[in-house]
Design a protein around this motif. Structure first.
Motif, PDB file in Angstrom:
ATOM      1  N   LYS A 109     -16.566   0.596  31.215  1.00 51.90           N
ATOM      2  CA  LYS A 109     -15.388   0.381  31.847  1.00 51.90           C
ATOM      3  C   LYS A 109     -14.125   1.507  31.221  1.00 51.90           C
ATOM      4  CE  LYS A 109     -15.545  -4.322  32.831  1.00 51.90           C
ATOM      5  NZ  LYS A 109     -14.786  -5.752  32.790  1.00 51.90           N
ATOM      6  N   LYS A 110     -14.104   1.612  29.836  1.00 46.91           N
ATOM      7  CA  LYS A 110     -13.367   2.518  29.202  1.00 46.91           C
ATOM      8  C   LYS A 110     -13.381   4.112  29.352  1.00 46.91           C
ATOM      9  CE  LYS A 110     -12.011  -1.086  25.783  1.00 46.91           C
ATOM     10  NZ  LYS A 110     -12.212  -1.492  24.321  1.00 46.91           N
ATOM     11  N   ASN A 111     -14.684   4.318  29.789  1.00 48.46           N
ATOM     12  CA  ASN A 111     -15.346   5.871  29.689  1.00 48.46           C
ATOM     13  C   ASN A 111     -15.745   6.322  31.030  1.00 48.46           C
ATOM     14  OD1 ASN A 111     -15.329   6.740  26.760  1.00 48.46           O
ATOM     15  ND2 ASN A 111     -16.076   4.498  26.576  1.00 48.46           N
ATOM     16  N   GLN A 112     -15.497   7.371  31.311  1.00 44.45           N
ATOM     17  CA  GLN A 112     -16.192   7.845  32.780  1.00 44.45           C
ATOM     18  C   GLN A 112     -17.309   8.787  32.520  1.00 44.45           C
ATOM     19  OE1 GLN A 112     -12.517   8.815  31.763  1.00 44.45           O
ATOM     20  NE2 GLN A 112     -12.490   6.479  32.399  1.00 44.45           N
ATOM     21  N   LEU A 113     -17.835   8.997  31.390  1.00 44.32           N
ATOM     22  CA  LEU A 113     -18.940  10.064  31.468  1.00 44.32           C
ATOM     23  C   LEU A 113     -19.666  10.060  29.994  1.00 44.32           C
ATOM     24  CD1 LEU A 113     -18.466  13.883  31.985  1.00 44.32           C
ATOM     25  CD2 LEU A 113     -19.976  13.123  30.392  1.00 44.32           C
ATOM     26  N   LEU A 114     -20.949   9.730  30.061  1.00 42.76           N
ATOM     27  CA  LEU A 114     -21.836   9.699  29.219  1.00 42.76           C
ATOM     28  C   LEU A 114     -22.714  10.931  29.139  1.00 42.76           C
ATOM     29  CD1 LEU A 114     -23.560   8.084  27.208  1.00 42.76           C
ATOM     30  CD2 LEU A 114     -24.979   7.123  28.843  1.00 42.76           C
ATOM     31  N   TYR A 115     -22.662  11.817  28.001  1.00 47.95           N
ATOM     32  CA  TYR A 115     -23.419  12.776  27.534  1.00 47.95           C
ATOM     33  C   TYR A 115     -24.304  12.631  26.308  1.00 47.95           C
ATOM     34  CZ  TYR A 115     -24.384  18.056  27.755  1.00 47.95           C
ATOM     35  OH  TYR A 115     -25.085  19.256  27.334  1.00 47.95           O
ATOM     36  N   ILE A 116     -25.682  12.658  26.733  1.00 54.52           N
ATOM     37  CA  ILE A 116     -26.729  12.615  25.574  1.00 54.52           C
ATOM     38  C   ILE A 116     -27.130  13.872  25.170  1.00 54.52           C
ATOM     39  CG2 ILE A 116     -28.715  11.640  24.745  1.00 54.52           C
ATOM     40  CD1 ILE A 116     -28.131   9.178  26.675  1.00 54.52           C
ATOM     41  N   LEU A 151     -26.912   1.105  28.546  1.00 53.70           N
ATOM     42  CA  LEU A 151     -25.756   1.830  28.905  1.00 53.70           C
ATOM     43  C   LEU A 151     -25.836   2.901  29.891  1.00 53.70           C
ATOM     44  CD1 LEU A 151     -22.695   2.055  27.023  1.00 53.70           C
ATOM     45  CD2 LEU A 151     -23.963   3.936  26.023  1.00 53.70           C
ATOM     46  N   LEU A 152     -26.916   3.463  29.932  1.00 55.77           N
ATOM     47  CA  LEU A 152     -27.327   4.503  31.073  1.00 55.77           C
ATOM     48  C   LEU A 152     -27.228   3.791  32.313  1.00 55.77           C
ATOM     49  CD1 LEU A 152     -30.060   6.650  29.111  1.00 55.77           C
ATOM     50  CD2 LEU A 152     -28.176   7.701  30.381  1.00 55.77           C
ATOM     51  N   LYS A 153     -27.902   2.573  32.576  1.00 60.46           N
ATOM     52  CA  LYS A 153     -27.803   1.934  33.773  1.00 60.46           C
ATOM     53  C   LYS A 153     -26.610   1.342  34.033  1.00 60.46           C
ATOM     54  CE  LYS A 153     -32.710   0.350  33.341  1.00 60.46           C
ATOM     55  NZ  LYS A 153     -33.841  -0.730  33.349  1.00 60.46           N
ATOM     56  N   GLU A 154     -25.862   0.948  33.044  1.00 65.49           N
ATOM     57  CA  GLU A 154     -24.422   0.735  33.525  1.00 65.49           C
ATOM     58  C   GLU A 154     -23.538   1.687  34.061  1.00 65.49           C
ATOM     59  OE1 GLU A 154     -22.838  -2.420  33.587  1.00 65.49           O
ATOM     60  OE2 GLU A 154     -25.036  -3.278  33.408  1.00 65.49           O
ATOM     61  N   ASP A 180     -38.854   3.778  31.384  1.00 68.41           N
ATOM     62  CA  ASP A 180     -37.697   3.129  31.864  1.00 68.41           C
ATOM     63  C   ASP A 180     -36.648   4.080  32.479  1.00 68.41           C
ATOM     64  OD1 ASP A 180     -35.938   1.185  33.033  1.00 68.41           O
ATOM     65  OD2 ASP A 180     -35.870   0.242  30.994  1.00 68.41           O
ATOM     66  N   PHE A 181     -36.333   5.218  31.719  1.00 66.31           N
ATOM     67  CA  PHE A 181     -35.631   6.452  31.982  1.00 66.31           C
ATOM     68  C   PHE A 181     -36.109   7.135  33.115  1.00 66.31           C
ATOM     69  CE2 PHE A 181     -33.909  10.712  31.801  1.00 66.31           C
ATOM     70  CZ  PHE A 181     -33.084  10.450  31.256  1.00 66.31           C
ATOM     71  N   GLU A 182     -37.344   7.346  33.191  1.00 69.46           N
ATOM     72  CA  GLU A 182     -38.124   8.155  34.034  1.00 69.46           C
ATOM     73  C   GLU A 182     -37.914   7.465  35.548  1.00 69.46           C
ATOM     74  OE1 GLU A 182     -41.448  10.484  31.496  1.00 69.46           O
ATOM     75  OE2 GLU A 182     -41.797   8.687  32.395  1.00 69.46           O
ATOM     76  N   LYS A 183     -38.101   6.049  35.472  1.00 67.24           N
ATOM     77  CA  LYS A 183     -37.832   5.151  36.786  1.00 67.24           C
ATOM     78  C   LYS A 183     -36.482   5.134  37.359  1.00 67.24           C
ATOM     79  CE  LYS A 183     -38.945   0.601  38.587  1.00 67.24           C
ATOM     80  NZ  LYS A 183     -39.757  -0.728  38.253  1.00 67.24           N
ATOM     81  N   THR A 184     -35.633   4.911  36.235  1.00 69.11           N
ATOM     82  CA  THR A 184     -34.047   4.886  36.776  1.00 69.11           C
ATOM     83  C   THR A 184     -33.710   6.300  37.340  1.00 69.11           C
ATOM     84  OG1 THR A 184     -33.912   3.426  34.863  1.00 69.11           O
ATOM     85  CG2 THR A 184     -31.889   4.549  35.747  1.00 69.11           C
ATOM     86  N   PHE A 185     -34.115   7.310  36.826  1.00 73.17           N
ATOM     87  CA  PHE A 185     -33.521   8.682  37.363  1.00 73.17           C
ATOM     88  C   PHE A 185     -34.587   9.457  38.430  1.00 73.17           C
ATOM     89  CE2 PHE A 185     -30.882   7.495  33.436  1.00 73.17           C
ATOM     90  CZ  PHE A 185     -29.863   7.462  34.056  1.00 73.17           C
TER      91      PHE A 185
END
Length: 390
Positions: A109-116, A151-154, A180-185
């Motif tokens: 909610k507090k952030n707009q971008l996730l960069y791994i 976090l990625l899914k949210e 899980d990551f591969e299926k999600t994206f």
């Protein structure tokens, strides 16, 4: 004589002003341009030195674009989650392992971008000075976790921007989390990574000792390489080498971008890439912005085919639609030891790019000609969307 002496200081002052005028103007323009507010969660688990090279160039870029946090402050190099090196081989870890789902949702909610930027981690032989650095060793910290998948899914569910890159789901991430990551994206890692080496000689300190050892074990104790080439390593420790002349027409991997995407992202149509990359697959659900091409001879092509390695594969994968916004960079793009200086000069990336050759294998030149314009376009476009929806 006296007249000449009086004129000399003015000539010197004029010369100094001429030299200082451009950077001064660039500094003034940077200070007067409007900030772009984007609250970003940056994850970097591979920080074995104080230089923090795996994400330092990202923070330079954020500062140069004047992207700021909600309190209008600029991002510092310590604004990230992951491994934090300290003096005397001490370290701290700041991550999400103790966070529950409710806390993770609050972060989203507090952030707009996730960069791994990297999850490979830090290993004991890299960290402790008494250990040999030539061989692989035990992990101190690393790998994508269940909490980060949540976090990625949210972020995906909330249609907020996600940027990931090599090594996000490779070793030491568990297979179940990778799946899980591969299926999600809608992408898949083949299990192979690669890297260009200008000099494959055993005496070259850039060539990992474990790479040579594993190749010899699999190829009759031979390491016949002296010149440039590309090393391919699989997650089960298989190693293959393509050498210049015999296996490669051009030893440097090239990243190609079609005309439409090159214009959209201000990218060159072709540029060499001389560092680590992972070989990914994607389906029609995603857009391939750029792709790698390994320019092989017939002999080199036969080696790749025998191992199921393609010679053309994604470099930048994009899904930027109404349902979610996601990028995967199939290379260690953010890993660059860019100096902290000059980030407050407007237009300096254009100057840097103009002074470089697209045929050069230097990673810093890749940064100015590819990574910077790519990220600049992504972040600027995303910020415009945030502004419109407010």
């Amino acid at each position: 004589m006296n007249l000449k002496k009086r004129k000399t200081p003015w000539l010197l002052i004029s010369l100094i002003l001429i030299i200082l005028a451009p950077p001064l103007a660039m500094l003034i323009i940077w200070h007067t341009k409007k900030e772009k507010k984007i609250d970003i969660i940056i994850v970097d688990k591979t920080v074995a030195t104080m230089q923090k090279s795996e994400h330092a160039s990202l923070h330079w870029l954020l500062n140069n674009l004047k992207i700021v946090k909600h309190d209008n402050s600029l991002y510092s190099i310590d604004d990230y989650y992951g491994f934090f090196p300290e003096d005397d081989e001490k370290f701290t870890i700041t991550d999400f392992e103790k966070a529950d789902t409710t806390q993770l949702r609050e972060l989203v909610k507090k952030n707009q971008l996730l960069y791994i930027t990297d999850t490979y981690g830090v290993y004991s032989n890299e960290w402790y000075s008494h250990e040999q650095i030539s061989e692989r060793s035990g992990k101190i910290y690393g790998g994508l976790t269940e909490q980060e998948i949540v976090l990625l899914k949210e972020f995906k569910k909330n249609e907020k921007l996600i940027i990931t890159e090599f090594n996000c789901i490779g070793s030491p991430t568990k297979q179940s989390i990778r799946n899980d990551f591969e299926k999600t994206f809608a992408i898949k890692w083949t299990g192979w990574v690669g890297r260009y080496f200008e000099n494959l000689s055993e005496s070259n300190s850039d060539v990992p000792h474990w790479l040579v050892t594993n190749y010899k074990m699999q190829h009759n104790n031979r390491w016949p390489f002296k010149a440039s080439g590309i090393a391919f390593v699989k997650d089960d420790d298989q190693v293959e080498i393509l050498a210049q002349t015999n296996d490669l027409i051009s030893s440097l991997p090239l990243i190609y971008t079609n005309e439409l995407n090159a214009k959209k992202f201000n990218l060159p149509k072709a540029i060499p890439y001389a560092f680590w990359f992972d070989i990914m697959e994607s389906n029609e659900h995603n857009n391939i912005v750029s792709y790698y091409h390994i320019n092989t001879t017939a002999h080199g092509d036969s080696i790749l085919k025998s191992k199921g390695i393609p010679n053309i594969f994604p470099a930048v994968t994009e899904h930027y639609e109404a349902d979610y916004k996601f990028y995967y960079f199939s290379g260690d793009f953010a890993d660059n030891t860019i100096s902290k200086k000059l980030s407050h000069l407007e237009g300096i990336p254009f100057v840097k790019a103009s002074l470089t050759s697209l045929n050069d294998q230097d990673r810093e030149k890749f940064y100015w000609n590819f990574y910077y314009p790519l990220m600049s376009k992504i972040l600027t476009e995303y910020h415009s969307g945030l502004t419109i929806t407010k």
